[in-house]
Structure formats: C-alpha cells, structure tokens
Design a protein around this motif. Structure first.
Motif, PDB file in Angstrom:
ATOM      1  N   GLY A  29       8.773  -0.795 -13.487  1.00 54.46           N
ATOM      2  CA  GLY A  29       9.149  -0.943 -12.672  1.00 54.46           C
ATOM      3  C   GLY A  29       9.493   0.243 -11.334  1.00 54.46           C
ATOM      4  N   VAL A  30      10.073   1.691 -12.149  1.00 55.26           N
ATOM      5  CA  VAL A  30       9.675   2.686 -11.651  1.00 55.26           C
ATOM      6  C   VAL A  30       8.373   3.344 -10.858  1.00 55.26           C
ATOM      7  CG1 VAL A  30      10.563   5.584 -12.112  1.00 55.26           C
ATOM      8  CG2 VAL A  30      12.050   3.487 -12.663  1.00 55.26           C
ATOM      9  N   ARG A  31       7.462   3.559 -11.385  1.00 55.52           N
ATOM     10  CA  ARG A  31       6.295   3.405 -11.383  1.00 55.52           C
ATOM     11  C   ARG A  31       6.240   2.268 -10.176  1.00 55.52           C
ATOM     12  NH1 ARG A  31       3.916   3.877 -16.013  1.00 55.52           N
ATOM     13  NH2 ARG A  31       3.682   1.788 -16.466  1.00 55.52           N
ATOM     14  N   ASN A  35       5.289   3.610  -6.651  1.00 58.02           N
ATOM     15  CA  ASN A  35       4.102   3.664  -5.915  1.00 58.02           C
ATOM     16  C   ASN A  35       3.461   2.229  -4.195  1.00 58.02           C
ATOM     17  OD1 ASN A  35       2.444   4.486  -7.842  1.00 58.02           O
ATOM     18  ND2 ASN A  35       1.935   2.564  -8.825  1.00 58.02           N
ATOM     19  N   ASP A  36       5.646   2.037  -4.289  1.00 54.77           N
ATOM     20  CA  ASP A  36       5.550   0.915  -2.684  1.00 54.77           C
ATOM     21  C   ASP A  36       6.312   2.528  -1.955  1.00 54.77           C
ATOM     22  OD1 ASP A  36       4.513  -1.547  -4.033  1.00 54.77           O
ATOM     23  OD2 ASP A  36       6.816  -1.812  -4.420  1.00 54.77           O
ATOM     24  N   TYR A  43       1.785   3.093   4.992  1.00 52.99           N
ATOM     25  CA  TYR A  43       1.314   2.092   5.809  1.00 52.99           C
ATOM     26  C   TYR A  43       2.689   2.867   7.138  1.00 52.99           C
ATOM     27  CZ  TYR A  43       3.015  -2.432   7.598  1.00 52.99           C
ATOM     28  OH  TYR A  43       3.194  -3.715   8.298  1.00 52.99           O
ATOM     29  N   VAL A  44       3.155   2.903   6.868  1.00 53.38           N
ATOM     30  CA  VAL A  44       4.648   3.640   8.497  1.00 53.38           C
ATOM     31  C   VAL A  44       3.146   4.549   9.288  1.00 53.38           C
ATOM     32  CG1 VAL A  44       6.173   4.428   9.689  1.00 53.38           C
ATOM     33  CG2 VAL A  44       6.327   2.585   7.447  1.00 53.38           C
ATOM     34  N   GLY A 101       6.941  -6.459   0.824  1.00 48.52           N
ATOM     35  CA  GLY A 101       6.109  -6.818  -0.602  1.00 48.52           C
ATOM     36  C   GLY A 101       4.877  -7.386  -0.146  1.00 48.52           C
ATOM     37  N   ASP A 102       4.854  -8.632   1.078  1.00 50.49           N
ATOM     38  CA  ASP A 102       3.423  -9.061   0.738  1.00 50.49           C
ATOM     39  C   ASP A 102       2.903  -8.366   1.454  1.00 50.49           C
ATOM     40  OD1 ASP A 102       4.295 -11.416  -0.566  1.00 50.49           O
ATOM     41  OD2 ASP A 102       5.343 -13.004   1.101  1.00 50.49           O
TER      42      ASP A 102
END
Length: 121
Positions: A29-31, A35-36, A43-44, A101-102
């Motif tokens: 989850g932390v990884r 990554n996100d 992305y921005v 997320g999508d």
C-alpha cells in the motif's frame, strides 16, 4: 491507548483499525501510494507543459472540488456529528480517489504505449 480507545470506541475496534493499516502497508500500500504520487506529479507536469492532452478536465475539476470540500471547514453535514458528519467527507474522498486512480491508470497506459512506440524491441 486508553485515551484512543475512549475516543474511537472499544479497544478491539482500535486494534482492528491498526491491523488493517499494517496489512495495507505490508501488501504494498505504501509503495503503491508512493508510485501514485510520483505518477501524479508527472501527470500534472505533462498537462501543464502540454505534453499530455488526453486528460479529462471534468474529472480533474470535480476531484479537485471534492478535495477542497473535504479540507474546507464548512460541510453540508457538520463533522461535529459523530459518524454522519464524516460520511459525506469519506464518500467524496473515496469517489475523488477512484476518479483520479482511473485517470492515472489511463495516463500510465498512454505513456507506456508511447514509450513502446518510441523504443521498439
């Protein structure tokens, strides 16, 4: 621990909460969050520098509005009401993260496709 369990309910409930958090962390989850966040930064940056044009402005604006609503101290349902006051925030947060997320998955797929086209094996 006693003060926490008084605020959050029973001691078992607090232990289950910690157990859930640690399970999430163990399963990457932390990884995944790291990554996100990294993907979101790129992305921005790509949107601002006009390198990525396939984004959904509606999704970005609605997600941003949801996050501002969550942070803003005034709510439709005040947070002072136990459970009910947090339901609207939690619902909007879940929805915003799902939409983002999508959008990040779509961005990763397109970037990967462009990378494969530029560097065929």
């Amino acid at each position: 621990m006693k003060e926490i369990s008084n605020k959050w309910g029973s001691k078992n409930r607090v232990l289950r909460l910690f157990s859930t958090i640690f399970s999430y962390m163990k399963t990457g989850g932390v990884r995944k969050l790291g990554n996100d966040l990294s993907t979101f930064k790129h992305y921005v940056s790509d949107i601002l520098h006009h390198r990525y044009k396939e984004y959904s402005l509606t999704t970005i604006l609605l997600s941003f509005a949801a996050i501002v609503y969550i942070i803003f101290p005034l709510d439709f349902i005040p947070d002072l009401l136990p459970i009910a006051g947090m339901v609207d925030d939690l619902t909007l947060f879940t929805w915003a993260m799902s939409c983002l997320g999508d959008e990040l998955r779509k961005y990763r797929d397109i970037k990967e496709q462009h990378s494969l086209e530029e560097h065929p094996q």
